[in-house]
Design a protein around this motif. Sequence first.
Motif, mmCIF file in Angstrom:
data_model
loop_
_atom_site.group_PDB
_atom_site.id
_atom_site.type_symbol
_atom_site.label_atom_id
_atom_site.label_comp_id
_atom_site.label_asym_id
_atom_site.label_seq_id
_atom_site.Cartn_x
_atom_site.Cartn_y
_atom_site.Cartn_z
ATOM 1 N N PRO A 40 0.879 -1.306 0.106
ATOM 2 C CA PRO A 40 -0.080 -0.199 0.165
ATOM 3 C C PRO A 40 0.973 1.443 0.072
ATOM 4 O O PRO A 40 0.554 2.201 -0.559
ATOM 5 N N LEU A 41 1.966 1.181 0.543
ATOM 6 C CA LEU A 41 2.824 2.381 0.849
ATOM 7 C C LEU A 41 3.492 2.724 -0.614
ATOM 8 O O LEU A 41 3.400 3.882 -0.863
ATOM 9 N N LEU A 42 4.034 1.667 -1.092
ATOM 10 C CA LEU A 42 4.648 1.758 -2.394
ATOM 11 C C LEU A 42 3.661 2.225 -3.599
ATOM 12 O O LEU A 42 4.099 3.147 -4.372
ATOM 13 N N ASN A 43 2.607 1.755 -3.425
ATOM 14 C CA ASN A 43 1.552 2.123 -4.349
ATOM 15 C C ASN A 43 1.050 3.525 -4.346
ATOM 16 O O ASN A 43 1.003 4.188 -5.190
ATOM 17 N N ALA A 44 1.105 4.149 -2.939
ATOM 18 C CA ALA A 44 0.746 5.503 -2.864
ATOM 19 C C ALA A 44 1.857 6.439 -3.171
ATOM 20 O O ALA A 44 1.862 7.627 -3.946
ATOM 21 N N PHE A 275 8.856 10.609 1.918
ATOM 22 C CA PHE A 275 7.558 10.192 1.732
ATOM 23 C C PHE A 275 6.875 9.293 3.030
ATOM 24 O O PHE A 275 5.897 9.387 3.392
ATOM 25 N N LEU A 276 7.898 8.393 3.527
ATOM 26 C CA LEU A 276 7.658 7.571 4.442
ATOM 27 C C LEU A 276 7.474 7.963 5.766
ATOM 28 O O LEU A 276 6.909 7.509 6.652
ATOM 29 N N SER A 277 8.068 9.064 6.072
ATOM 30 C CA SER A 277 7.908 9.852 7.073
ATOM 31 C C SER A 277 6.911 10.807 7.243
ATOM 32 O O SER A 277 6.533 11.394 8.546
ATOM 33 N N GLN A 278 6.028 11.151 6.254
ATOM 34 C CA GLN A 278 5.075 12.109 6.333
ATOM 35 C C GLN A 278 3.707 11.410 6.745
ATOM 36 O O GLN A 278 3.664 10.114 6.659
ATOM 37 N N PRO A 279 2.794 12.177 6.969
ATOM 38 C CA PRO A 279 1.470 11.719 7.718
ATOM 39 C C PRO A 279 0.572 10.672 6.996
ATOM 40 O O PRO A 279 0.072 9.541 7.293
ATOM 41 N N GLU A 280 0.548 10.827 5.620
ATOM 42 C CA GLU A 280 -0.236 9.790 4.811
ATOM 43 C C GLU A 280 0.288 8.583 5.048
ATOM 44 O O GLU A 280 -0.304 7.183 5.217
ATOM 45 N N ALA A 281 1.667 8.264 4.767
ATOM 46 C CA ALA A 281 2.256 7.123 4.744
ATOM 47 C C ALA A 281 2.549 6.701 6.082
ATOM 48 O O ALA A 281 2.368 5.236 6.270
ATOM 49 N N GLN A 282 2.715 7.268 7.178
ATOM 50 C CA GLN A 282 2.834 7.029 8.287
ATOM 51 C C GLN A 282 1.325 6.222 8.862
ATOM 52 O O GLN A 282 1.502 5.297 9.368
#
Length: 338
Positions: A40-44, A275-282
């Motif tokens: 899901p993360l990598l798709n986003a 990206f991984l540290s930002q709210p959506e991905a978190q």
Amino acid sequence: MRLKLAVTALAAACALPIQASAAEGEVNIYSYRQAYLLEPLLNAFKEETGIETNVVFAKKGLAERLEREGRNSPADLVMTVDISRLSELVERNLVQSVDNETLEENIPENLRHPDGKWFALTTRGRLIFASKERVEEGEITSYEDLADDKWEDRICTRSGKHPYNIALFSSMIAHHGEEATEEWLEGLKDNLARRPQGGDRDQIKAIHAGECDIAIGNSYYYGNMLNDENQREQAEAVRLVFPNADGRGTHINISGVALTNSAPNRENAIRLMEFLSQPEAQKIYAEANTEYPANPDVKPSGIVAEWGDINPDDLSLQEIADNRDAAVRMVDRVDYDN
């Protein structure tokens, strides 16, 4: 050959190679984290940036693989769990520093390497599981209580040498010193109901079966068992105790990410780290495995939010890593697993 996101983990030594040459619009990842957590993360990320991600999933051997490949490694990032694995990458000089304002703003200082060689993405508490039937609420409140002789023959744990327990023991050394921690560890061993065995889920199952009344385990295992209809009954037999919540805080461990020395797609890789540290991905990442976001501005959600607030120990994870060897020697000295 470009790898597409796999559904199952592959042994690193057997995985198909990622295309070694740098290519615009790609990030190559070596991962110990399972496919369902990352997809899901990598798709986003791709939807937001257009950057493709190629992943090798492994159960072990990524550090050795990076060493073999050296400067020619196609890997840009390593995504893994536990401070010991991240520290191993640093100790083997396999990862490089990242000086990045976004990452430093989003990830607290105690959850990143002092020189930016790794960054936490999620956290998990090392909790006490207590039988709802045989342990009164409030009867145990701290890690220190585990050595109280009132719990003789009533505690279950996995191996003392497992990285999750070594990290906990390392944190005890940081707070109490080696001498006091060894005395505590001997007391904990004396209270074991059985020889250390199995994984964290097995400790919850042992409480349900009446083999012990208290156990130690990571919070996300409990959450995942509640979400599994085949294990829900066993999980519902225990209550969560957040040790030392009214004091220094509950010991936490992490999943994290590090930039490799080779990093042929360095700019894209750092963009993914941001990206991984930002709210959506978190939010996506933490929900996928019932964990806590590393970014303090992102609140837990779903079943984790129902457990109430966690007061995490703000001890530096690097300090825990620095005490790891002392903790391993201590487990040997007290012969914990025997």
